[in-house]
Write a protein that holds these residues in place. Structure first.
Motif, mmCIF file in Angstrom:
data_model
loop_
_atom_site.group_PDB
_atom_site.id
_atom_site.type_symbol
_atom_site.label_atom_id
_atom_site.label_comp_id
_atom_site.label_asym_id
_atom_site.label_seq_id
_atom_site.Cartn_x
_atom_site.Cartn_y
_atom_site.Cartn_z
ATOM 1 N N ILE A 250 48.024 33.675 58.872
ATOM 2 C CA ILE A 250 48.620 33.967 57.568
ATOM 3 C C ILE A 250 48.532 32.743 56.658
ATOM 4 C CG2 ILE A 250 50.825 34.487 56.424
ATOM 5 C CD1 ILE A 250 51.506 36.300 58.751
ATOM 6 N N GLY A 251 48.528 31.567 57.236
ATOM 7 C CA GLY A 251 48.409 30.349 56.440
ATOM 8 C C GLY A 251 47.078 30.219 55.728
ATOM 9 N N LYS A 252 46.086 30.958 56.145
ATOM 10 C CA LYS A 252 44.784 30.953 55.467
ATOM 11 C C LYS A 252 44.815 31.974 54.343
ATOM 12 C CE LYS A 252 42.286 29.485 59.597
ATOM 13 N NZ LYS A 252 41.178 29.774 60.540
ATOM 14 N N ARG A 253 44.502 31.527 53.110
ATOM 15 C CA ARG A 253 44.646 32.384 51.943
ATOM 16 C C ARG A 253 43.509 33.391 51.867
ATOM 17 N NH1 ARG A 253 49.487 31.808 52.152
ATOM 18 N NH2 ARG A 253 50.502 30.091 51.079
ATOM 19 N N ASP A 254 43.893 34.586 51.424
ATOM 20 C CA ASP A 254 42.940 35.676 51.315
ATOM 21 C C ASP A 254 42.201 35.624 49.980
ATOM 22 O OD1 ASP A 254 43.885 36.570 53.776
ATOM 23 O OD2 ASP A 254 45.446 37.807 52.840
ATOM 24 N N ILE A 255 41.073 36.328 49.912
ATOM 25 C CA ILE A 255 40.256 36.412 48.699
ATOM 26 C C ILE A 255 40.291 37.839 48.186
ATOM 27 C CG2 ILE A 255 37.922 36.215 47.757
ATOM 28 C CD1 ILE A 255 37.361 34.061 49.802
ATOM 29 N N THR A 256 40.507 37.993 46.879
ATOM 30 C CA THR A 256 40.460 39.305 46.243
ATOM 31 C C THR A 256 39.177 39.403 45.422
ATOM 32 O OG1 THR A 256 42.870 39.428 46.129
ATOM 33 C CG2 THR A 256 41.614 40.911 44.690
ATOM 34 N N GLY A 257 38.324 40.355 45.765
ATOM 35 C CA GLY A 257 37.091 40.581 45.026
ATOM 36 C C GLY A 257 37.216 41.818 44.157
ATOM 37 N N GLN A 258 36.580 41.780 42.979
ATOM 38 C CA GLN A 258 36.699 42.898 42.040
ATOM 39 C C GLN A 258 35.350 43.138 41.366
ATOM 40 O OE1 GLN A 258 40.059 42.683 39.416
ATOM 41 N NE2 GLN A 258 39.093 43.985 37.848
ATOM 42 N N LEU A 259 34.965 44.425 41.264
ATOM 43 C CA LEU A 259 33.750 44.849 40.571
ATOM 44 C C LEU A 259 34.146 45.755 39.414
ATOM 45 C CD1 LEU A 259 30.631 45.135 40.401
ATOM 46 C CD2 LEU A 259 30.856 47.093 41.974
ATOM 47 N N ASN A 260 33.705 45.415 38.206
ATOM 48 C CA ASN A 260 34.035 46.174 37.003
ATOM 49 C C ASN A 260 32.761 46.715 36.339
ATOM 50 O OD1 ASN A 260 36.696 45.682 37.336
ATOM 51 N ND2 ASN A 260 37.008 44.600 35.396
ATOM 52 N N TYR A 261 32.886 47.948 35.803
ATOM 53 C CA TYR A 261 31.843 48.545 34.957
ATOM 54 C C TYR A 261 32.428 48.712 33.557
ATOM 55 C CZ TYR A 261 29.208 52.271 32.684
ATOM 56 O OH TYR A 261 28.505 53.027 31.769
ATOM 57 N N THR A 262 31.709 48.185 32.548
ATOM 58 C CA THR A 262 32.190 48.232 31.164
ATOM 59 C C THR A 262 31.180 48.999 30.300
ATOM 60 O OG1 THR A 262 33.309 46.105 31.436
ATOM 61 C CG2 THR A 262 32.883 46.851 29.181
ATOM 62 N N HIS A 263 31.741 49.909 29.484
ATOM 63 C CA HIS A 263 30.906 50.655 28.516
ATOM 64 C C HIS A 263 31.481 50.418 27.123
ATOM 65 C CE1 HIS A 263 28.600 53.846 26.600
ATOM 66 N NE2 HIS A 263 29.742 54.301 26.066
ATOM 67 N N ILE A 264 30.635 49.873 26.219
ATOM 68 C CA ILE A 264 31.016 49.679 24.822
ATOM 69 C C ILE A 264 29.760 49.879 23.968
ATOM 70 C CG2 ILE A 264 30.734 47.177 25.047
ATOM 71 C CD1 ILE A 264 32.864 46.859 22.892
ATOM 72 N N THR A 265 29.917 50.714 22.977
ATOM 73 C CA THR A 265 28.805 51.162 22.128
ATOM 74 C C THR A 265 27.639 51.565 23.012
ATOM 75 O OG1 THR A 265 27.920 48.916 21.813
ATOM 76 C CG2 THR A 265 29.576 49.669 20.246
ATOM 77 N N ASP A 266 26.518 50.930 22.863
ATOM 78 C CA ASP A 266 25.370 51.314 23.682
ATOM 79 C C ASP A 266 25.133 50.339 24.830
ATOM 80 O OD1 ASP A 266 24.733 49.225 22.109
ATOM 81 O OD2 ASP A 266 22.729 49.927 21.572
ATOM 82 N N LEU A 267 26.175 49.526 25.146
ATOM 83 C CA LEU A 267 26.047 48.550 26.215
ATOM 84 C C LEU A 267 26.756 49.035 27.483
ATOM 85 C CD1 LEU A 267 26.680 45.229 24.259
ATOM 86 C CD2 LEU A 267 24.470 46.243 24.890
ATOM 87 N N ASN A 268 26.133 48.870 28.632
ATOM 88 C CA ASN A 268 26.720 49.157 29.944
ATOM 89 C C ASN A 268 26.577 47.891 30.787
ATOM 90 O OD1 ASN A 268 27.286 52.126 29.758
ATOM 91 N ND2 ASN A 268 25.093 52.136 29.282
ATOM 92 N N GLN A 269 27.732 47.367 31.248
ATOM 93 C CA GLN A 269 27.704 46.078 31.945
ATOM 94 C C GLN A 269 28.482 46.156 33.260
ATOM 95 O OE1 GLN A 269 29.467 43.459 29.068
ATOM 96 N NE2 GLN A 269 27.519 43.100 27.993
ATOM 97 N N LEU A 270 28.062 45.348 34.232
ATOM 98 C CA LEU A 270 28.785 45.165 35.494
ATOM 99 C C LEU A 270 29.306 43.747 35.542
ATOM 100 C CD1 LEU A 270 26.517 46.923 38.161
ATOM 101 C CD2 LEU A 270 28.721 47.707 37.284
ATOM 102 N N SER A 271 30.549 43.603 36.027
ATOM 103 C CA SER A 271 31.173 42.273 36.115
ATOM 104 C C SER A 271 31.736 42.081 37.521
ATOM 105 C CB SER A 271 32.289 42.116 35.076
ATOM 106 O OG SER A 271 31.807 42.338 33.770
ATOM 107 N N LEU A 272 31.621 40.893 38.039
ATOM 108 C CA LEU A 272 32.180 40.527 39.338
ATOM 109 C C LEU A 272 33.258 39.476 39.145
ATOM 110 C CD1 LEU A 272 28.942 40.246 41.533
ATOM 111 C CD2 LEU A 272 30.612 42.106 41.516
#
Length: 453
Positions: A306-328
């Motif tokens: 438990i003393g070792k800290r965990d990592i939170t990973g996140q993947l996002n998809y964004t749509h704005i106007t004619d743009l489609n993007q992925l973010s990590l």
């Protein structure tokens, strides 16, 4: 009052001479003293099989049957077993992985200008995001949680087994108490019938003018003790069966049950060293203490993980106007101040504590076996003294004096003294035998098994 054979012969000859009874009586009395051919029947030197009438349809159970019924139906034990099931459920929880998190948002919506809420606006000006995040546990936390939970379950199983050991001893104790009560009741009923015959003879002698009314009243008053003994033995038997039924599971057996008569001497063998060695292998409380060390170690390893800290990973998809993007994205606490030092220290101390408890449990096992072993041998010697001849002597003294009294060759005080000595010796022997059998059961409990070497 005690008489040797020569003294009794002189007393009888003196009584015969003064009462002018036939000389044949003296020969009969001498034959009775040496061979016992004319003696009225009486209880043997050891308690015989119980001959109490049972109610129709009542079940009769042995000690082994009683132990098995208690293990299967005793409610306290059944409640303790649920702790094992609860801990097994904790294992399921400990082995679960973190759930992923679904994220979503919409930005720049014209909520305060509804007239602008059109398809073109949503396509060209609004922003939409959809994401998924997951917690990656470091340090094999899930594996350590599962190991810790399994160790706790193992301790609970050993504890339940130890409760079975204690329950078995309690059942055996109550069973022996019932056997003692039934054996005492049988003795009391036999004594009452025998003494009633003596009262009848005394009444006949009084009617014939051989004895005075004072002797008749004394011997009739003595009947009260025999009747009281019978009633007390009946009460002890009923209460013993009732208490035993509670341990067996009240509703698991009918109220009119009885126990199989097995109230007799059972020799034991095995050296103290062998018994102690076997106890170190079989005692469930010692096993629970050993498993407690494993459980403490598992908790220590879990807290280090438990003393070792965990990592939170996140993947996002964004749509704005004619743009489609992925973010990590990724995040982790920096273990600068909190590295779970307190819990790691606490659980390390817990290992030392569990080890000390294991050492104490091991010493307690050795002590319990030694105490029980000495108790068995001490009670065995007492029972041996009774069986070496004292029971026979008490019965012969009572029978000879009773025969002499019924034929006018012994006085009332001698007869009552012999009767009291016989009854006290028989009761003391039964109590000594019960103490011996209880000591054997205590030795079985101390070793942790009913099979002694």
């Amino acid at each position: 009052m005690k008489f040797h054979r020569g003294a009794m012969m002189r007393v009888w000859f003196h009584e015969i001479h003064h009462c002018l009874q036939p000389a044949v009586l003296l020969g009969t009395l001498l034959l009775s003293a040496t061979a016992g051919a004319q003696l009225p029947p009486g209880p043997g030197p050891a308690p015989q099989a119980n001959t109490l009438a049972q109610k129709p349809g009542g079940a009769t159970i042995s000690l082994d049957d009683a132990i098995q019924m208690a293990i299967q139906h005793n409610h306290n034990l059944l409640a303790e077993r649920t702790t094992v099931q609860e801990n097994e459920a904790e294992e399921i929880t400990a082995n679960l992985r973190p759930d992923p998190v679904l994220l979503g948002d919409s930005q720049f919506l014209p909520l305060f200008s509804p007239s602008q809420f059109t398809g073109d606006y949503l396509d060209n000006s609004a922003q939409f995001d959809v994401g998924l995040s997951y917690l990656f546990e470091r340090g094999k936390k899930r594996q350590h949680r599962l190991a810790a939970a399994k160790d706790v379950t193992a301790v609970s199983r050993a504890t339940v087994t130890d409760n079975e050991r204690t329950l078995t001893y309690n059942v055996a104790t109550l069973f022996i108490n019932v056997e003692l009560a039934e054996s005492t009741l049988e003795l009391a009923q036999t004594d009452l019938k025998s003494f009633q015959d003596t009262v009848d003879v005394t009444q006949a002698r009084y009617n014939a003018g051989d004895i005075g009314e004072d002797d008749l009243l004394k011997i009739k008053l003595q009947m009260l003790q025999f009747q009281t003994d019978v009633n007390q033995a009946k009460l002890a038997r009923v209460q013993g069966l009732s208490d035993l039924r509670q341990l067996l599971g009240y509703e698991s057996i009918a109220a009119d049950y009885d126990v199989t008569p097995s109230f007799d001497y059972q020799p034991t063998s095995g050296s103290l060293e062998d018994l102690q060695a076997k106890a170190l292998q079989t005692r469930p409380d010692l096993l629970a203490a050993r498993l407690g060390v494993n459980a403490a170690t598992s908790q220590f390893n879990l807290q280090k993980a438990i003393g070792k800290r965990d990592i939170t990973g996140q993947l996002n998809y964004t749509h704005i106007t004619d743009l489609n993007q992925l973010s990590l994205f990724g995040q982790m606490q920096l273990p600068i101040f909190d590295r779970n030092q307190g819990e790691i220290k606490r659980t390390s101390i817990g290992i030392t504590q569990a080890q000390e408890q294991q050492m104490f449990a091991s010493g307690q096992v050795m002590t319990d076996v030694r105490d029980a072993y000495e108790g068995v041998h001490a009670n065995d010697e007492i029972v041996g003294l009774y069986r070496s001849g004292y029971l026979d002597m008490a019965q012969q003294s009572r029978d000879i004096t009773a025969y002499a009294y019924q034929h006018g060759a012994a006085n009332l005080l001698d007869f009552l003294d012999a009767e009291r000595s016989f009854r006290a010796t028989q009761l003391s022997y039964r109590q000594a035998l019960a103490s011996y059998l209880l000591a054997v059961e205590q030795l079985r409990e101390a070793v942790g098994t009913r099979s002694l070497p």
